[in-house]
Design an enzyme around this catalytic site. Structure first.
Site, PDB file in Angstrom:
ATOM      1  N   HIS A 160       0.810  -1.217   0.000  1.00 34.36           N
ATOM      2  CA  HIS A 160       0.000   0.000   0.000  1.00 34.36           C
ATOM      3  C   HIS A 160       0.846   1.272   0.000  1.00 34.36           C
ATOM      4  CE1 HIS A 160       0.987  -0.019   4.320  1.00 34.36           C
ATOM      5  NE2 HIS A 160       0.711   1.269   4.294  1.00 34.36           N
ATOM      6  N   HIS A 195       4.918  10.501  11.357  1.00 30.90           N
ATOM      7  CA  HIS A 195       4.076   9.486  11.995  1.00 30.90           C
ATOM      8  C   HIS A 195       4.999   8.433  12.577  1.00 30.90           C
ATOM      9  CE1 HIS A 195       4.796   7.861   7.997  1.00 30.90           C
ATOM     10  NE2 HIS A 195       4.153   6.731   8.243  1.00 30.90           N
TER      11      HIS A 195
END
Length: 318
Positions: free
Chosen positions: A115, A179
């Site tokens: 992904h 992140h």
């Protein structure tokens, strides 16, 4: 010849965890504007830079980057599983040209893509992937990582080679910004985890197991638990400033320690953004100009614990 960039963060939790406020709707609207930008640019060649998360490229052979001439999706987080529509002839030409320009880059005839690249491609073109593209893997998790300068030079070599095609070339980038997801470290991992991040044949069951782990971590992150670093908006905006400036040599001073300390474990994914903008810069220089931002969007999501960027830029060649 013309060049453009469409860069955006990816988020496995997209549509699964509410990022807070009106952020989700705003991101969806921004992605729709990217689609319009790409449609109007009408690329003849698409080169996609993106990371992997120990799903497709593992320690069995961990290059700093690689160009895929044939590829298949691993099918994680709802992205496509199976053969991908790769522009194989262009991929091989880019590979040869990058080598000529002094950057040693492997070529894969069976690149496995997760992904980290496909979410952005599918956001832009749809899950049926109607357009062939050249997938370019960028290592962002398999330490030790090389210097940012090398990533810039690699991107420039891709862009300079793309300029010889004399076509409209779109570079896409996926990853980042700040992140801090759980990422296995080979040096400290127990033997079962070492085997999982080394063996190249990752099963659907292993993909599902990792997705469950990420969702559990995301749930803790959304409620402020787990000890993960929170989004670093100031750092994210500094990264975006440098990318928009056209002076990408500034990134040569970004040490790996600085990136991780400020951007979290996932902050290294800015490497794919840097490579794409370096390719845009080199291609645009070959066309006699520079590049300029068309649209820049940024959101800092506490529930996601992530900064999410959506940026388009275009060459200003003469």
């Amino acid at each position: 010849m013309e060049f453009a960039v469409a860069a955006m963060s990816h988020a496995p939790t997209f549509g699964r965890v509410d990022p807070g406020g009106t952020i989700f709707a705003e991101i969806v609207d921004a992605i729709e504007r990217v689609r319009k930008f790409v449609t109007e640019f009408d690329p003849e060649v698409i080169v996609s830079f993106g990371p992997d998360h120990f799903n497709g490229v593992l320690y069995e052979m961990m290059p700093p980057f690689a160009i895929g001439a044939q590829a298949e999706g691993v099918g994680d987080w709802g992205t496509r599983r199976g053969p991908l529509p790769v522009d194989s002839a262009t991929a091989r030409a880019l590979h040869a040209g990058v080598l000529v320009r002094g950057i040693d880059v492997p070529r894969s005839e069976r690149l496995k893509v997760d992904h980290g690249m496909l979410q952005t491609i599918e956001f832009i073109f749809g899950s049926d992937l109607p357009r062939p593209f050249v997938p370019v893997f960028v290592n962002c998790v398999g330490r030790p990582l090389g210097p940012m300068q090398r990533m810039r030079l690699f991107g420039e070599a891709v862009g300079a080679t793309a300029a010889t095609l004399d076509k409209r070339v779109l570079f896409t980038a996926s990853g980042g910004l700040s992140h801090d997801p759980p990422i296995a470290d080979f040096e400290t991992a127990p033997p079962p985890v070492r085997e999982r991040i080394t063996h190249a044949d990752v099963t659907p069951e292993q993909v599902a197991e990792r997705e469950a782990m990420i969702m559990a971590a995301a749930t803790k992150q959304a409620t402020g638990e787990g000890g993960f670093k929170q989004v670093n908006e100031a750092w994210d905006r500094e990264i975006l400033r440098v990318l928009a400036s056209g002076d990408l040599a500034q990134a040569d001073g970004w040490t790996n320690e600085w990136v991780t300390d400020n951007g979290g474990s996932g902050g290294q994914e800015i490497r794919s953004w840097l490579a794409a903008f370096a390719a845009l810069s080199a291609g645009s220089r070959a066309a006699g100009g520079g590049y300029a931002t068309v649209e820049e969007n940024y959101w800092a999501s506490g529930p996601w614990g992530a900064g999410f960027g959506v940026v388009t830029a275009k060459g200003t060649g003469k």
